[in-house]
Design a protein around this motif. Structure first.
Motif, PDB file in Angstrom:
ATOM      1  N   MET A 102      70.928  62.635  40.503  1.00 17.02           N
ATOM      2  CA  MET A 102      71.270  62.492  39.371  1.00 17.02           C
ATOM      3  C   MET A 102      73.009  62.342  39.320  1.00 17.02           C
ATOM      4  SD  MET A 102      68.926  61.406  37.801  1.00 17.02           S
ATOM      5  CE  MET A 102      69.656  60.901  36.241  1.00 17.02           C
ATOM      6  N   ILE A 103      73.622  61.278  39.458  1.00 16.39           N
ATOM      7  CA  ILE A 103      75.069  61.767  40.025  1.00 16.39           C
ATOM      8  C   ILE A 103      75.708  61.445  38.399  1.00 16.39           C
ATOM      9  CG2 ILE A 103      77.198  60.463  40.842  1.00 16.39           C
ATOM     10  CD1 ILE A 103      75.148  59.312  42.805  1.00 16.39           C
ATOM     11  N   GLU A 104      76.937  62.617  38.241  1.00 19.72           N
ATOM     12  CA  GLU A 104      77.200  62.514  37.009  1.00 19.72           C
ATOM     13  C   GLU A 104      78.436  61.903  36.794  1.00 19.72           C
ATOM     14  OE1 GLU A 104      79.136  65.916  33.965  1.00 19.72           O
ATOM     15  OE2 GLU A 104      77.546  66.390  35.125  1.00 19.72           O
ATOM     16  N   MET A 105      78.656  60.879  35.888  1.00 21.87           N
ATOM     17  CA  MET A 105      79.985  60.108  35.725  1.00 21.87           C
ATOM     18  C   MET A 105      80.948  60.990  34.814  1.00 21.87           C
ATOM     19  SD  MET A 105      79.070  57.187  37.171  1.00 21.87           S
ATOM     20  CE  MET A 105      78.265  58.143  38.427  1.00 21.87           C
ATOM     21  N   ARG A 106      82.106  60.403  34.662  1.00 22.62           N
ATOM     22  CA  ARG A 106      83.186  61.091  34.016  1.00 22.62           C
ATOM     23  C   ARG A 106      82.992  61.292  32.511  1.00 22.62           C
ATOM     24  NH1 ARG A 106      87.762  56.594  35.089  1.00 22.62           N
ATOM     25  NH2 ARG A 106      86.559  56.406  37.030  1.00 22.62           N
ATOM     26  N   ASP A 107      81.883  60.426  31.993  1.00 20.86           N
ATOM     27  CA  ASP A 107      81.599  60.773  30.637  1.00 20.86           C
ATOM     28  C   ASP A 107      80.434  61.716  30.560  1.00 20.86           C
ATOM     29  OD1 ASP A 107      79.873  59.036  31.270  1.00 20.86           O
ATOM     30  OD2 ASP A 107      80.002  57.700  29.770  1.00 20.86           O
ATOM     31  N   GLY A 108      79.754  62.249  31.527  1.00 16.71           N
ATOM     32  CA  GLY A 108      78.713  63.196  31.387  1.00 16.71           C
ATOM     33  C   GLY A 108      77.515  62.471  31.508  1.00 16.71           C
ATOM     34  N   VAL A 109      77.520  61.073  31.560  1.00 12.75           N
ATOM     35  CA  VAL A 109      76.242  60.383  31.764  1.00 12.75           C
ATOM     36  C   VAL A 109      75.767  60.319  33.244  1.00 12.75           C
ATOM     37  CG1 VAL A 109      75.330  58.050  31.963  1.00 12.75           C
ATOM     38  CG2 VAL A 109      76.533  58.721  29.912  1.00 12.75           C
ATOM     39  N   ASP A 157      62.392  67.619  37.917  1.00 10.04           N
ATOM     40  CA  ASP A 157      61.168  67.081  36.751  1.00 10.04           C
ATOM     41  C   ASP A 157      61.520  65.258  36.864  1.00 10.04           C
ATOM     42  OD1 ASP A 157      60.320  69.322  36.007  1.00 10.04           O
ATOM     43  OD2 ASP A 157      61.588  69.695  34.371  1.00 10.04           O
ATOM     44  N   LEU A 158      62.373  64.779  36.948  1.00  7.42           N
ATOM     45  CA  LEU A 158      62.717  63.395  36.811  1.00  7.42           C
ATOM     46  C   LEU A 158      61.898  62.763  38.291  1.00  7.42           C
ATOM     47  CD1 LEU A 158      66.404  63.095  35.680  1.00  7.42           C
ATOM     48  CD2 LEU A 158      64.345  62.373  34.494  1.00  7.42           C
ATOM     49  N   ASN A 159      62.022  63.446  39.207  1.00  5.38           N
ATOM     50  CA  ASN A 159      61.287  63.042  40.404  1.00  5.38           C
ATOM     51  C   ASN A 159      59.708  62.919  39.841  1.00  5.38           C
ATOM     52  OD1 ASN A 159      62.988  62.168  42.300  1.00  5.38           O
ATOM     53  ND2 ASN A 159      63.663  64.352  42.659  1.00  5.38           N
ATOM     54  N   ARG A 160      59.283  64.036  39.491  1.00  2.00           N
ATOM     55  CA  ARG A 160      57.963  64.249  39.359  1.00  2.00           C
ATOM     56  C   ARG A 160      57.569  63.150  38.314  1.00  2.00           C
ATOM     57  NH1 ARG A 160      55.825  66.814  34.947  1.00  2.00           N
ATOM     58  NH2 ARG A 160      57.813  68.095  34.464  1.00  2.00           N
ATOM     59  N   LEU A 161      58.366  62.990  37.289  1.00  2.00           N
ATOM     60  CA  LEU A 161      57.963  61.962  36.223  1.00  2.00           C
ATOM     61  C   LEU A 161      58.056  60.464  36.762  1.00  2.00           C
ATOM     62  CD1 LEU A 161      59.788  63.451  33.115  1.00  2.00           C
ATOM     63  CD2 LEU A 161      57.309  63.239  33.643  1.00  2.00           C
TER      64      LEU A 161
END
Length: 638
Positions: A56-63, A233-237
């Motif tokens: 989950m790579i974070e962009m400059r705006d936190g997304v 958790d995202l991997n699990r889902l």
């Protein structure tokens, strides 16, 4: 730091054992597929790749954007990366993406695949082309910082996976060493003579493909997970929730007949999104210059291998951009390292060319088309990202293009080839050019007498589309080359045909058409189609275009017509390479519609997306010394 994804313990081990590879299904369809062949392919691939899922790579705006990384098990300490970014579902690596992952890993590259923001497990709100100037740059920063990375990245993809690369190239990121944009025209806003705004328009006319494409892609409401959810958790889902919407089937041929156009998605309960906003924008609207499209006022900082097709929706803008970068990039190395391959295929069909039989595109036989684009792609990346440079430049001229009719590959250092000479042909008739059965002629001299051809364009009975540069239309229009005689039998199609050719005539490059017209309507459209007529009468379309009359002075200067006044219409160029063989004839069709490929003009002069009433137009084409309607062909000097 990259975290190794442990694939759900015993369940995943069981799924990927040779024993289960021989079974009929996989237990984890969101990692591999229920299809046995896909399961086997993925299993074989993971035997040679280390898999890191849902970084989950974070962009400059936190997304955070969901990104999967595949590294060669047998690798040097640090490796270059090939990056694939997409709006499509990559929860199960399969199909074209799996093939590219294998190609990368087999040749010593990391393969990085990322979903655009707002798509599937990537956070944020989706925007067409996926914020290339910010998210693209931030992801390149992330790749360059990884412990396995040698700080070199090449981008690759076809269609949506290619289009975002153009605006990224304008950022000239230091890690972005090379790119392979295939069928990338929907990433071009304005370039040179074209202002299609991502293929939304052609000649100012809406191309209906975007309605069918957006219906399947845009989603305003969909399941989302908490923003602070962990990667684990995202991997699990991902095993349980695919997040892939399945839209109800729509009869688009019926739906595109409904008015007004702007309400198409309301009628079918389609997801909300950019369609209604885009539908009412005209080609000069300032918002087209605020998103992810590349425009020719920007620089371009990356060597590129362009993969294009004669029967793709964007062939004209793509070749225009190739020339624009070759001539205008500020960096000499970038200018001198633009290469293009143009195949006789449909959209993104480079990998579907038969190896052991003739290629049929529509109804036209192209013969044996031998093309290994994967070999060229790897040679290209090896040249730019490996110390032991490949022989790419020894093996490739600047432009490799397939010449139809002659059915052979040719090469040139320029586009069009330097030996091109332009010859103008003029439209004429004695009585009437209406339909195949009229007396319309295509001649090399200006008509000595004044004449005109009239036809009635009824938006409620438009000329149907058959073949051409078609993409992603949901079955609305057939792409490729088809016998046009059924179209040419209509009275609202003007047909102009040359005498049989006395020798083979190669037409390669940009084809420019000018018509002198008048109309009873405030606004209407005009179409031009170039056709290769065989001795037995078959008439195969080569290329076509359309232009809205109110944009005759430019897309930023719309002006309605006055009844009966004569105007000149200068079309954006057609682009092709075709040999009209000895005994064949060159034909030009003129009309006012090609529906549903292009949205019909209702002739009222108002914003066509909002119109609900149609006006029948009586349209006139003039040919005389004063009004020489014409088409100029790039003839290759023998």
């Amino acid at each position: 730091m990259l975290k190794r994804f442990r694939l759900l313990g015993s369940l995943f081990v069981f799924c990927l054992t040779p024993l289960l590879a021989n079974a009929s299904t996989c237990d984890l369809p969101n990692v591999v597929h229920k299809d046995k062949k896909a399961c086997d392919s993925y299993y074989a691939f993971t035997n040679k790749a280390d898999v890191y899922r849902s970084q989950m790579i974070e962009m400059r705006d936190g997304v955070r954007l969901a990104t999967d990384v595949y590294l060669p098990k047998e690798r040097a300490d640090k490796v270059p990366a090939i990056f694939w970014k997409t709006p499509y579902n990559e929860n199960a690596l399969n199909g074209t993406t799996l093939k590219f992952a294998e190609l990368a890993v087999d040749n010593g590259y990391a393969f990085v695949v990322q979903n655009e923001r707002g798509r599937y497990y990537s956070e944020g709100d989706w925007e067409i082309l996926g914020n290339p100037r910010t998210d693209g740059v931030d992801t390149l920063d992330w790749i360059a910082k990884q412990g396995w990375s040698d700080k070199q990245v090449g981008t690759v993809g076809c269609s949506s996976s290619a289009e975002w690369q153009l605006a990224l190239a304008a950022q000239d990121h230091p890690a972005h060493k090379a790119m392979v944009p295939a069928a990338a025209g929907a990433g071009i806003g304005r370039v040179g003579r074209f202002q299609e705004q991502g293929n939304w328009y052609k000649g100012g006319v809406f191309q209906t493909l975007f309605a069918t494409w957006l219906y399947s892609v845009q989603q305003d409401v969909y399941p989302r997970f908490p923003k602070d959810m962990s990667e684990q958790d995202l991997n699990r889902l991902r095993y349980s929730y695919d997040l892939a919407a399945k839209m109800p089937k729509i009869d688009w041929k019926k739906q595109t007949q409904n008015l007004p156009m702007v309400e198409w998605f309301d009628d079918i309960a389609g997801n909300k999104g950019p369609f209604k906003d885009f539908a009412v924008r005209e080609p000069n609207h300032p918002d087209w210059f605020k998103g992810g499209l590349y425009h020719d006022n920007e620089d371009f900082g990356v060597p590129a291998l362009w993969l294009n097709s004669w029967y793709d929706v964007s062939i004209g803008p793509n070749m225009e951009l190739f020339n624009h970068v070759s001539n205008n990039a500020s960096d000499k190395e970038v200018r001198e390292n633009q290469y293009a391959i143009v195949a006789p295929t449909l959209h993104c069909s480079f990998w579907r060319i038969p190896k052991h039989q003739d290629l049929i595109v529509g109804e036209r036989n192209m013969g044996r088309v031998k093309l290994d684009v994967n070999e060229s792609i790897i040679e290209w990346f090896d040249y730019w990202m490996k110390s032991d440079k490949s022989d790419f430049k020894k093996n490739h001229s600047k432009v490799k293009y397939f010449t139809m009719g002659e059915n052979k590959w040719q090469e040139s250092e320029t586009w069009p080839p330097k030996q091109v000479e332009y010859q103008t042909f003029y439209l004429s008739s004695q009585e009437s050019a209406n339909s195949l059965f009229g007396d319309g002629k295509l001649t090399s001299s200006v008509p000595s007498k004044s004449n005109q051809d009239e036809f009635t364009y009824d938006p409620m009975n438009p000329v149907p589309s058959l073949g051409g540069s078609v993409c992603c239309s949901g079955g609305l229009s057939k792409g490729g080359s088809f016998d046009q005689r059924a179209i040419e039998a209509r009275h609202d199609v003007l047909v102009y045909t040359s005498e049989p050719l006395k020798q083979d005539t190669e037409v390669t490059g940009d084809i420019v058409a000018k018509l002198f017209v008048s109309s009873s309507a405030k606004d209407t459209d005009f179409t031009i189609k170039l056709v290769d007529v065989y001795p037995d009468g078959r008439a195969f379309n080569v290329d076509d275009t359309i232009h809205r009359a109110k944009f005759r002075n430019g897309f930023d200067k719309p002006e309605l017509m006055e009844k009966g006044k004569v105007y000149s219409i200068n079309f954006t160029p057609l682009t092709t390479s075709n040999v009209f063989k000895k005994g064949h004839r060159i034909r030009v069709e003129v009309s006012s519609s090609k529906f549903p490929q292009y949205m019909r003009n209702l002739n009222t002069g108002e914003n066509n997306a909002l119109a609900i009433e149609a006006v029948v137009a009586n349209n006139v084409i003039y040919h005389s010394p004063k009004y020489p309607s014409q088409i100029t062909l790039p003839i290759v000097k023998q």
